[in-house]
Write a protein that holds these residues in place. Structure first.
Motif, PDB file in Angstrom:
ATOM      1  N   GLN A 176     -20.553  -0.113 -11.276  1.00 33.14           N
ATOM      2  CA  GLN A 176     -21.551   0.427 -12.585  1.00 33.14           C
ATOM      3  C   GLN A 176     -20.899   0.080 -13.669  1.00 33.14           C
ATOM      4  N   SER A 177     -19.631   0.516 -13.801  1.00 34.32           N
ATOM      5  CA  SER A 177     -18.853   0.333 -15.025  1.00 34.32           C
ATOM      6  C   SER A 177     -18.678  -1.095 -15.411  1.00 34.32           C
ATOM      7  N   LEU A 178     -18.005  -1.575 -14.726  1.00 37.70           N
ATOM      8  CA  LEU A 178     -17.932  -3.304 -14.862  1.00 37.70           C
ATOM      9  C   LEU A 178     -19.080  -3.811 -15.178  1.00 37.70           C
ATOM     10  N   ALA A 179     -20.263  -3.502 -14.606  1.00 35.18           N
ATOM     11  CA  ALA A 179     -21.478  -4.234 -14.830  1.00 35.18           C
ATOM     12  C   ALA A 179     -22.032  -3.841 -15.988  1.00 35.18           C
ATOM     13  N   GLN A 180     -21.963  -2.420 -16.579  1.00 31.56           N
ATOM     14  CA  GLN A 180     -22.581  -2.043 -17.717  1.00 31.56           C
ATOM     15  C   GLN A 180     -21.636  -2.281 -19.127  1.00 31.56           C
ATOM     16  N   GLY A 181     -20.258  -2.467 -18.694  1.00 35.71           N
ATOM     17  CA  GLY A 181     -19.256  -2.859 -19.531  1.00 35.71           C
ATOM     18  C   GLY A 181     -18.557  -1.982 -20.141  1.00 35.71           C
ATOM     19  N   HIS A 182     -18.648  -0.520 -19.832  1.00 33.70           N
ATOM     20  CA  HIS A 182     -18.041   0.601 -20.271  1.00 33.70           C
ATOM     21  C   HIS A 182     -17.941   1.721 -19.284  1.00 33.70           C
TER      22      HIS A 182
ATOM     23  N   LEU B 288     -29.131   4.585 -24.203  1.00 37.48           N
ATOM     24  CA  LEU B 288     -30.254   4.777 -23.352  1.00 37.48           C
ATOM     25  C   LEU B 288     -30.551   6.193 -23.320  1.00 37.48           C
ATOM     26  N   GLY B 289     -30.095   7.069 -24.005  1.00 37.48           N
ATOM     27  CA  GLY B 289     -30.386   8.420 -23.811  1.00 37.48           C
ATOM     28  C   GLY B 289     -30.671   9.020 -22.295  1.00 37.48           C
ATOM     29  N   ASN B 290     -31.877   9.549 -22.235  1.00 39.40           N
ATOM     30  CA  ASN B 290     -32.170  10.005 -20.925  1.00 39.40           C
ATOM     31  C   ASN B 290     -32.282   9.136 -19.579  1.00 39.40           C
ATOM     32  N   ASN B 291     -32.079   7.952 -20.186  1.00 44.32           N
ATOM     33  CA  ASN B 291     -32.331   6.430 -19.150  1.00 44.32           C
ATOM     34  C   ASN B 291     -30.988   6.066 -18.752  1.00 44.32           C
ATOM     35  N   ALA B 292     -29.741   6.755 -19.273  1.00 43.44           N
ATOM     36  CA  ALA B 292     -28.333   6.077 -18.845  1.00 43.44           C
ATOM     37  C   ALA B 292     -28.057   6.246 -17.454  1.00 43.44           C
ATOM     38  N   SER B 293     -28.488   7.053 -16.638  1.00 42.59           N
ATOM     39  CA  SER B 293     -28.124   7.239 -15.323  1.00 42.59           C
ATOM     40  C   SER B 293     -28.861   6.282 -14.514  1.00 42.59           C
ATOM     41  N   ILE B 294     -28.043   5.958 -13.199  1.00 46.86           N
ATOM     42  CA  ILE B 294     -28.577   5.105 -12.168  1.00 46.86           C
ATOM     43  C   ILE B 294     -29.828   5.826 -11.804  1.00 46.86           C
ATOM     44  N   ARG B 295     -29.950   7.136 -11.432  1.00 42.36           N
ATOM     45  CA  ARG B 295     -31.029   7.774 -11.040  1.00 42.36           C
ATOM     46  C   ARG B 295     -32.368   7.771 -11.729  1.00 42.36           C
ATOM     47  N   SER B 296     -32.137   7.450 -13.132  1.00 38.93           N
ATOM     48  CA  SER B 296     -33.243   7.511 -14.096  1.00 38.93           C
ATOM     49  C   SER B 296     -34.362   6.417 -13.764  1.00 38.93           C
ATOM     50  N   GLY B 297     -33.700   5.190 -13.318  1.00 36.19           N
ATOM     51  CA  GLY B 297     -34.511   3.905 -13.561  1.00 36.19           C
ATOM     52  C   GLY B 297     -34.621   2.878 -14.656  1.00 36.19           C
TER      53      GLY B 297
END
Length: 256
Positions: A137-143, A150-159
């Motif tokens: 996930q870190s590699l894919a998002q670049g950090h 993304l605010g509340n949409n930042a986590s994997i679980r948020s969609g």
């Protein structure tokens, strides 16, 4: 709360049930635990939930256990149909979903960011590389961490998570680890992978194979670091360890 019609029913007609591909994969270990519970209590206590079309909304592991044992499965029919978000909520609260379960759920729905991550996970697993989802996930998002943009949409679980890197580049970075004899948790970690990615892309003269050779020669020099800058410094130390001045590479941190 969903209104159930006709109460609890029992059947051994397992073919009447349909599994929802948006749901998580059935895990044998969880099915085995349910089977042990059935042997202790004599039956499946909690009914599975299906919609009016016979799609299993909650209880696919209980269904699998009943089918394995050849016993009746209790079920209730929920009035109406469930949308993908309802399926996610019911299963999340019914039994803890892993991050990987959420990736599959949103990927099957057609979310391109999760499809890319799902494909990356599969390719890494097919190559026999045990890299955690958090590192990928870190590699894919670049950090590291969550994406504050993304605010509340930042986590994997948020969609709402975003795959910001090029998937081919991610695989190219991960391919470098094949040259390491022993993949330690540090090397497989998200911070190391991110630093490696940025060095390969931005540091002039950097040779990832030379780094891997140095790691094989001096594995004890790879240290656990607390931050990105410390990670770069440790990689620079390992890269230049026991090298003459003329062969040393000084990292340009302003470009990283």
């Amino acid at each position: 709360m969903q209104e159930f019609s006709n109460g609890v029913k029992y059947t051994t007609n397992y073919g009447m049930f349909k599994l929802d591909i948006r749901n998580r994969d059935v895990k044998k270990s969880k099915v085995d635990l349910i089977i042990e519970g059935v042997k202790r209590y004599g039956k499946i206590i909690q009914p599975i939930t299906i919609d009016i079309q016979g799609v299993v909304i909650d209880g696919q592991h209980r269904l699998s256990a009943a089918q394995t044992l050849g016993i009746e499965v209790p079920y209730v029919v929920s009035d109406g149909l469930f949308d993908p978000q309802q399926v996610l909520v019911m299963n999340t609260y019914g039994s803890q979903w892993t991050q990987k379960d959420h990736v599959k759920h949103f990927a099957v729905q057609g979310n391109p960011n999760y499809q890319k991550l799902s494909d990356l996970i599969k390719q890494v697993e097919d190559n026999g590389m045990q890299i955690s989802l958090r590192s990928l996930q870190s590699l894919a998002q670049g950090h590291m961490g969550v994406d504050s943009r993304l605010g509340n949409n930042a986590s994997i679980r948020s969609g709402g998570w975003r795959f910001r890197e090029d998937p081919k580049w991610c695989l190219h970075v991960l391919d470098q680890l094949k040259h390491v004899d022993t993949l330690t948790p540090i090397i497989k970690g998200g911070r190391f992978l991110l630093c490696l990615s940025k060095l390969m892309r931005a540091q002039k003269g950097f040779d990832p194979k030379r780094l891997m050779q140095q790691i094989n020669k001096f594995p004890e020099e790879v240290k656990k670091t607390r931050g990105t800058l410390d990670c770069y410094r440790n990689i620079e130390d390992v890269y230049n360890f026991y090298k003459f001045d003329k062969n040393r590479l000084i990292f340009n941190y302003e470009n990283l």
